[in-house]
Scaffold this active site. Structure first.
Site, PDB file in Angstrom:
ATOM      1  N   ASN A 269       0.857  -1.180   0.000  1.00 52.98           N
ATOM      2  CA  ASN A 269       0.000   0.000   0.000  1.00 52.98           C
ATOM      3  C   ASN A 269       0.901   1.240   0.000  1.00 52.98           C
ATOM      4  O   ASN A 269       2.121   1.147   0.181  1.00 52.98           O
ATOM      5  CB  ASN A 269      -0.955  -0.007   1.198  1.00 52.98           C
ATOM      6  N   HIS A 270       0.305   2.417  -0.239  1.00 51.62           N
ATOM      7  CA  HIS A 270       1.124   3.615  -0.466  1.00 51.62           C
ATOM      8  C   HIS A 270       0.485   4.809   0.232  1.00 51.62           C
ATOM      9  O   HIS A 270      -0.533   5.328  -0.223  1.00 51.62           O
ATOM     10  CB  HIS A 270       1.230   3.863  -1.970  1.00 51.62           C
ATOM     11  N   ILE A 271       1.113   5.242   1.338  1.00 55.84           N
ATOM     12  CA  ILE A 271       0.541   6.340   2.108  1.00 55.84           C
ATOM     13  C   ILE A 271       1.447   7.554   2.207  1.00 55.84           C
ATOM     14  O   ILE A 271       0.960   8.666   2.448  1.00 55.84           O
ATOM     15  CB  ILE A 271       0.155   5.874   3.532  1.00 55.84           C
TER      16      ILE A 271
END
Length: 253
Positions: free
Chosen positions: A60-62
């Protein structure tokens, strides 16, 4: 099948060089030391990444530092897909020599696909952010690149969940405060049966759905195990554009 023959399988990867490794490997120890002077980085589930052979880390990419953290702290060196906009000036030269793979997100990028396959067929690790952009990290959008690469190479896909790299309400380029805890959680790999040429849109779509479910399950389990929350959406107006189609988004080949 010999290594040379594998690279000649369509799509061919014998006509692109392996991304640079001369900075990627030796800089990892010093980079880990420097980063840990600022933040408390904890890696969970390192045993899930196979010790040898091609593998895909799908995360995931935050936050803006997710890519560097993945490349530096993963149990093995990672060639991460990085948006073309980052490859400007000195930063771009550094990324190139550190082995990161330039991705043009505005269109299907055959060279990026071939470079990823070069790494996987050579027994290396590719890092990919299927959401395609920084955001809430909930995996609401899921590009097809990871599925396509797995279908071509047969490399296992290892899910990764990032926590703490952007605070709630933080801007897309914000950094966590000093001494913040950053958790990188690797999960059990999912095996994908390689498919011979040509691969159909349907095969890519079905595999994409399987991968998303697997990554989402890993994300939920990580949230429960660590008691951590994701940062929520980016502030209004602070969007990180995600052009389509992305890596191999058009599907079959």
């Amino acid at each position: 099948m010999s290594a040379g023959a594998v690279h000649r399988e369509p799509p061919r990867s014998d006509n692109v060089p392996h991304p640079y490794r001369h900075l990627l490997h030796p800089l990892r120890p010093i980079s880990r030391w420097l980063i840990r002077r600022r933040w408390h980085v904890v890696v969970h589930g390192a045993e899930h990444l196979p010790r040898t052979g091609g593998a895909i880390l799908a995360s995931n990419h935050i936050g803006v530092i997710d890519g560097p953290l993945l490349a530096i702290f993963a149990p093995r060196p990672v060639h991460a897909l990085t948006k073309a906009e980052m490859f400007e000036g000195r930063a771009g030269r550094f990324l190139t020599h550190a082995g990161q793979i330039r991705l043009d997100r505005s269109q299907t990028d055959p060279r990026a696909v071939k470079e990823c396959l070069r790494v996987l067929r050579d027994g290396g690790v590719v890092g990919i952010f299927p959401e395609g952009t920084r955001g809430d990290g909930e995996l609401r959008r899921f590009h097809r690149g990871a599925a396509y690469l797995a279908l071509v190479s047969g490399a296992p896909v290892v899910p990764v969940a990032m926590f703490g790299t952007r605070l709630p309400g933080g801007a897309k380029s914000s950094l966590p405060p000093k001494r913040a805890r950053l958790d990188i959680v690797l999960g059990a790999p999912i095996a994908v049966t390689p498919q011979p040429w040509p691969r159909t849109r349907e095969q890519v779509a079905v595999t994409t759905a399987l991968l998303r479910d697997h990554l989402r399950g890993h994300l939920d389990a990580s949230i429960a195990a660590l008691g951590r929350d994701l940062p929520g959406p980016l502030p209004p107006g602070d969007t990180d554009p995600d052009p389509t189609p992305g890596v191999a988004e058009q599907g079959a080949s």
